[in-house]
Design a protein around this motif. Sequence first.
Motif, PDB file in Angstrom:
ATOM      1  N   GLU A  39       0.838  -1.200   0.000  1.00 33.14           N
ATOM      2  CA  GLU A  39       0.000   0.000   0.000  1.00 33.14           C
ATOM      3  C   GLU A  39       0.878   1.257   0.000  1.00 33.14           C
ATOM      4  N   GLY A  40       0.484   2.217  -0.824  1.00 34.57           N
ATOM      5  CA  GLY A  40       1.228   3.464  -0.914  1.00 34.57           C
ATOM      6  C   GLY A  40       2.254   3.504  -2.029  1.00 34.57           C
ATOM      7  N   ASP A  41       2.536   2.362  -2.667  1.00 34.42           N
ATOM      8  CA  ASP A  41       3.517   2.338  -3.758  1.00 34.42           C
ATOM      9  C   ASP A  41       3.015   3.099  -4.976  1.00 34.42           C
ATOM     10  N   ARG A  42       3.951   3.721  -5.686  1.00 30.26           N
ATOM     11  CA  ARG A  42       3.678   4.387  -6.961  1.00 30.26           C
ATOM     12  C   ARG A  42       3.832   3.344  -8.075  1.00 30.26           C
ATOM     13  N   VAL A  43       2.779   3.159  -8.859  1.00 28.42           N
ATOM     14  CA  VAL A  43       2.799   2.080  -9.843  1.00 28.42           C
ATOM     15  C   VAL A  43       2.232   2.543 -11.183  1.00 28.42           C
ATOM     16  N   GLY A  44       2.455   1.713 -12.190  1.00 30.22           N
ATOM     17  CA  GLY A  44       1.914   1.973 -13.514  1.00 30.22           C
ATOM     18  C   GLY A  44       1.324   0.725 -14.121  1.00 30.22           C
ATOM     19  N   VAL A  45       0.318   0.924 -14.961  1.00 30.99           N
ATOM     20  CA  VAL A  45      -0.302  -0.157 -15.724  1.00 30.99           C
ATOM     21  C   VAL A  45      -0.326   0.268 -17.183  1.00 30.99           C
ATOM     22  N   GLY A  46       0.156  -0.611 -18.050  1.00 30.97           N
ATOM     23  CA  GLY A  46       0.208  -0.317 -19.471  1.00 30.97           C
ATOM     24  C   GLY A  46      -0.851  -1.057 -20.260  1.00 30.97           C
ATOM     25  N   CYS A  47      -0.446  -1.620 -21.384  1.00 30.54           N
ATOM     26  CA  CYS A  47      -1.397  -2.187 -22.342  1.00 30.54           C
ATOM     27  C   CYS A  47      -1.916  -3.568 -21.959  1.00 30.54           C
ATOM     28  N   LEU A  48      -1.211  -4.288 -21.099  1.00 37.37           N
ATOM     29  CA  LEU A  48      -1.509  -5.701 -20.875  1.00 37.37           C
ATOM     30  C   LEU A  48      -2.258  -5.944 -19.570  1.00 37.37           C
ATOM     31  N   ALA A  49      -3.289  -6.788 -19.649  1.00 38.43           N
ATOM     32  CA  ALA A  49      -4.057  -7.146 -18.456  1.00 38.43           C
ATOM     33  C   ALA A  49      -3.915  -8.616 -18.091  1.00 38.43           C
ATOM     34  N   ALA A  50      -3.686  -9.469 -19.097  1.00 37.45           N
ATOM     35  CA  ALA A  50      -3.611 -10.903 -18.843  1.00 37.45           C
ATOM     36  C   ALA A  50      -2.969 -11.591 -20.036  1.00 37.45           C
ATOM     37  N   SER A  51      -2.406 -12.780 -19.773  1.00 38.00           N
ATOM     38  CA  SER A  51      -1.897 -13.642 -20.833  1.00 38.00           C
ATOM     39  C   SER A  51      -1.969 -15.075 -20.327  1.00 38.00           C
TER      40      SER A  51
ATOM     41  N   MET B  27       4.456  11.672 -11.892  1.00 34.77           N
ATOM     42  CA  MET B  27       3.530  10.623 -12.303  1.00 34.77           C
ATOM     43  C   MET B  27       2.650  11.023 -13.487  1.00 34.77           C
ATOM     44  N   ASP B  28       2.522  12.335 -13.732  1.00 35.57           N
ATOM     45  CA  ASP B  28       1.740  12.754 -14.894  1.00 35.57           C
ATOM     46  C   ASP B  28       2.533  12.556 -16.188  1.00 35.57           C
ATOM     47  N   ALA B  29       3.768  13.067 -16.229  1.00 40.33           N
ATOM     48  CA  ALA B  29       4.558  13.011 -17.457  1.00 40.33           C
ATOM     49  C   ALA B  29       5.123  11.632 -17.750  1.00 40.33           C
ATOM     50  N   VAL B  30       5.151  10.756 -16.757  1.00 39.56           N
ATOM     51  CA  VAL B  30       5.654   9.408 -17.001  1.00 39.56           C
ATOM     52  C   VAL B  30       4.540   8.466 -17.462  1.00 39.56           C
ATOM     53  N   ALA B  31       3.280   8.843 -17.270  1.00 35.72           N
ATOM     54  CA  ALA B  31       2.172   7.951 -17.631  1.00 35.72           C
ATOM     55  C   ALA B  31       2.225   7.477 -19.088  1.00 35.72           C
ATOM     56  N   PRO B  32       2.439   8.354 -20.077  1.00 30.42           N
ATOM     57  CA  PRO B  32       2.460   7.876 -21.463  1.00 30.42           C
ATOM     58  C   PRO B  32       3.602   6.930 -21.782  1.00 30.42           C
ATOM     59  N   MET B  33       4.604   6.857 -20.925  1.00 29.17           N
ATOM     60  CA  MET B  33       5.696   5.922 -21.170  1.00 29.17           C
ATOM     61  C   MET B  33       5.229   4.482 -21.098  1.00 29.17           C
ATOM     62  N   LEU B  34       4.068   4.241 -20.446  1.00 31.74           N
ATOM     63  CA  LEU B  34       3.530   2.888 -20.362  1.00 31.74           C
ATOM     64  C   LEU B  34       3.111   2.350 -21.719  1.00 31.74           C
ATOM     65  N   CYS B  35       2.954   3.235 -22.712  1.00 35.45           N
ATOM     66  CA  CYS B  35       2.669   2.795 -24.086  1.00 35.45           C
ATOM     67  C   CYS B  35       3.701   3.385 -25.039  1.00 35.45           C
ATOM     68  N   ALA B  36       3.742   4.713 -25.147  1.00 33.44           N
ATOM     69  CA  ALA B  36       4.676   5.354 -26.070  1.00 33.44           C
ATOM     70  C   ALA B  36       6.116   5.006 -25.724  1.00 33.44           C
ATOM     71  N   GLY B  37       6.447   5.005 -24.453  1.00 29.80           N
ATOM     72  CA  GLY B  37       7.817   4.737 -24.039  1.00 29.80           C
ATOM     73  C   GLY B  37       8.260   3.322 -24.349  1.00 29.80           C
ATOM     74  N   ILE B  38       7.443   2.343 -23.962  1.00 28.08           N
ATOM     75  CA  ILE B  38       7.840   0.954 -24.185  1.00 28.08           C
ATOM     76  C   ILE B  38       7.815   0.603 -25.671  1.00 28.08           C
TER      77      ILE B  38
END
Length: 365
Positions: A89-101, A157-168
């Motif tokens: 709890e309290g961690d800074r995290v990101g979620v990108g394009c993938l939900a399951a495989s 956390m705002d400017a890093v959000a698009p890296m979850l798609c554009a960045g990778i």
Amino acid sequence: MAQTTPNHTQSVLGWAAHDSSGKMTPYVFKRRENGANDVTIKVMYCGMCHTDLHHVRDDWGITMYPCVPGHEITGIVTKVGKDVTRFKEGDRVGVGCLAASCLECEFCKKSEENYCDEIQLTYNGIFWDGSITYGGYSKMMVADQRFVVSVPENLPMDAVAPMLCAGITMYCPMKDSKLLETTASPKKVGIIGLGGLGHVAVKFAKAFGHHVTIISTSPSKETEAKKRLGADDFIVSTQDSQMKAKKRSLDYILDTVSAWHSLGPYLELLKVEGTLHIVAAPDKPMGLPSFPLIFGKRTIKGSMTGGMKETQEMMDMCGKHNITCDIEMVTPDKINEALDRLANNDVRYRFVIDIAGDEEKNNLS
């Protein structure tokens, strides 16, 4: 397939499209309870990808309405399942394009989940329990820990959000071509297009000391490319004299343009044995003359996003080199306006939705 299953008991406010008009409206829906391997995330920011536009308007004929888009998500963990070991709890995290495989195939086993035949996306996909997935244009989400990454503490956390798609999407082809390794012999790297993807590619390539050339149809972008982003050279692709002058000058070209174009003129910019890597997806087949390939012993490749191990690597590298997207912030009530502007490429270079708002961010600080 169902919108929900019996364990979807949490009411969530989001923003959804309900038909191919693509108009987004507030939408209250249900998310699943936090499972043993899940983390519940308070969504702080969500980037707006061109893919969101395609889905809400059903451009590809695959949208399941109502559609809650968004796969460039940053937030704060508010709950963890009993088997979660990577987050608290309290961690800074990101979620990108993938939900399951499937987690069992050759690609999943070598951390290339994005190439799994059974991959399911963060929205407009079908989760393991049979429910439709909903994305980050919402106040909260629940995600399996295996598809969540940590966000470095030094990155906003705002400017890093698009890296979850554009960045990778930029990181993987560059890593594949060994461009993300500091070397005494910098490469001549060309980037077609200076948009949401292209400007990130410039930042990555310059961070590792390469000579960067932007190739664009827009002469007006030269000053931006050179003076603000640090590109070394600029080619206007509609100017034959400039294209001919740079013939056989580049080791590698990264093609980020989703509009139709012929690859022939760009292949001529490559040295013998050079590589052109495609990451964008025009809606019509691109022109591919054979002679530039044959007479230059050149290679054309393609790739999509990346697996979870690579996504965390990318995030850590961004933290080390302080790399983020250049963004324009919008509030949820401006989502439709932003989508219209996105359709007209009227953004420098990525919209990010301020999902939480100032009051809720203060409550979490």
